[in-house]
Design a protein around this motif. Sequence first.
Motif, mmCIF file in Angstrom:
data_model
loop_
_atom_site.group_PDB
_atom_site.id
_atom_site.type_symbol
_atom_site.label_atom_id
_atom_site.label_comp_id
_atom_site.label_asym_id
_atom_site.label_seq_id
_atom_site.Cartn_x
_atom_site.Cartn_y
_atom_site.Cartn_z
ATOM 1 N N GLU A 199 -64.175 59.081 28.721
ATOM 2 C CA GLU A 199 -64.239 59.602 30.091
ATOM 3 C C GLU A 199 -63.492 58.700 31.064
ATOM 4 O O GLU A 199 -62.712 59.186 31.906
ATOM 5 C CB GLU A 199 -65.687 59.777 30.548
ATOM 6 N N LYS A 203 -60.102 59.832 33.038
ATOM 7 C CA LYS A 203 -60.030 59.783 34.501
ATOM 8 C C LYS A 203 -58.840 58.956 34.963
ATOM 9 O O LYS A 203 -58.101 59.353 35.875
ATOM 10 C CB LYS A 203 -61.326 59.197 35.063
ATOM 11 N N THR A 207 -55.548 60.547 36.884
ATOM 12 C CA THR A 207 -55.192 59.984 38.188
ATOM 13 C C THR A 207 -53.717 59.604 38.222
ATOM 14 O O THR A 207 -52.996 59.885 39.190
ATOM 15 C CB THR A 207 -56.057 58.751 38.499
ATOM 16 N N LYS A 246 -68.712 65.717 25.590
ATOM 17 C CA LYS A 246 -69.562 65.397 26.748
ATOM 18 C C LYS A 246 -68.747 64.693 27.829
ATOM 19 O O LYS A 246 -68.918 64.960 29.036
ATOM 20 C CB LYS A 246 -70.726 64.521 26.306
ATOM 21 N N LYS A 249 -66.539 67.251 29.667
ATOM 22 C CA LYS A 249 -67.322 68.043 30.613
ATOM 23 C C LYS A 249 -67.718 67.215 31.826
ATOM 24 O O LYS A 249 -67.692 67.699 32.971
ATOM 25 C CB LYS A 249 -68.566 68.616 29.945
ATOM 26 N N SER A 250 -68.076 65.968 31.601
ATOM 27 C CA SER A 250 -68.466 65.106 32.703
ATOM 28 C C SER A 250 -67.296 64.876 33.655
ATOM 29 O O SER A 250 -67.466 64.875 34.882
ATOM 30 C CB SER A 250 -68.988 63.770 32.170
ATOM 31 N N PHE A 251 -66.099 64.676 33.102
ATOM 32 C CA PHE A 251 -64.916 64.518 33.954
ATOM 33 C C PHE A 251 -64.743 65.738 34.857
ATOM 34 O O PHE A 251 -64.522 65.606 36.066
ATOM 35 C CB PHE A 251 -63.666 64.322 33.100
ATOM 36 N N ASP A 253 -67.024 68.015 35.675
ATOM 37 C CA ASP A 253 -68.157 68.146 36.595
ATOM 38 C C ASP A 253 -68.033 67.225 37.802
ATOM 39 O O ASP A 253 -68.575 67.523 38.876
ATOM 40 C CB ASP A 253 -69.470 67.845 35.866
ATOM 41 N N ASN A 254 -67.328 66.119 37.635
ATOM 42 C CA ASN A 254 -67.216 65.137 38.707
ATOM 43 C C ASN A 254 -65.871 65.165 39.420
ATOM 44 O O ASN A 254 -65.565 64.265 40.209
ATOM 45 C CB ASN A 254 -67.462 63.728 38.150
ATOM 46 N N ASP A 255 -65.093 66.197 39.143
ATOM 47 C CA ASP A 255 -63.796 66.362 39.800
ATOM 48 C C ASP A 255 -63.800 67.703 40.522
ATOM 49 O O ASP A 255 -64.046 68.742 39.909
ATOM 50 C CB ASP A 255 -62.667 66.317 38.765
ATOM 51 N N VAL A 256 -63.557 67.682 41.815
ATOM 52 C CA VAL A 256 -63.690 68.903 42.614
ATOM 53 C C VAL A 256 -62.607 69.930 42.318
ATOM 54 O O VAL A 256 -62.719 71.090 42.723
ATOM 55 C CB VAL A 256 -63.678 68.590 44.126
#
Length: 304
Positions: A199, A203, A207, A246, A249-251, A253-256
Amino acid sequence: MKRGILAITTLLSFSAVSATFPVYFLGGQSNMEGYGKSKDLEPLHSKPAEHVFLFTGNAVSDDDTSGGKGVWAPLQPGTGTGFKSNGRVSLYSDTFGPEVSFGHQLYSVNGNQPVAIIKYAKGGSGIAEGVGHGSWFPFYKEKTGVNQYDHFLTALRHAFEPTDIDLDGELDTLVPAGIVWMQGESDAAESKEVAEAYEANLKQLMTLIRAALRDDDLPVVIGKITDSGMDETDGKRMDYHRIVQKAQKSFVDNDVCAAFVTTLDNEKHVADGWHYTSEGYVHLGEAFAEAMMKLHQNCDKSVI
């Protein structure tokens, strides 16, 4: 340029501009590179597109300085595994990846807006340092200091240099519009430590890719990796695939402005246990396009 933001050539300063193309970057490892058989495609996808253009960067190993080179051409099959380019001419293979249906679908659902795609993907590549058959780790300094991340930057540089990608004799403008990423299998097969770092590595890489395309809010679509279960020892091709899933998905979920495409959950693998059927790559490309269009709406990012 070794690292940092890639300076994109802008064409807006010219007085005459004939066409503006939203451009999408497609990257990752083998399931983005593509193992679909071109002979299996329906007629719509089997011939060159008239209004969708593709730049496929030459996929090579780390430390090989020929990576990322390519030329613009109408979207067509043959840019899957085995494709080669020296930056002047391209040698097409008999395979394709998600780019084919992705481009056709985008063109169709976006009011027949011309589309440009830049693709660079290397089979077996990882994003952790030293993982896979080539790594996207951005700070590689061994040997030549050139790895998959550098090949990606080279592909961008070469793709943005031409002023007329459709060869109609008039100037074109390329405007970055989104990123599609299909990768993670190598990291999920390496070790638990590497999988748990996925993750943070993802990220960091997204970026940097957004920065290279000069838009920190570019929509990102992530393709979920799936395990075939086709391993004679323990039934798992990738021992740590659930950790990477996981993390993916977390990436999101935390990226608009990111979306998670899970269509591969319903697709069959071919006999090697790593890759998908021709039909699977078509479905994947269509799902990528649909997710991207939803992101444009939900993120308030207009398509040109």
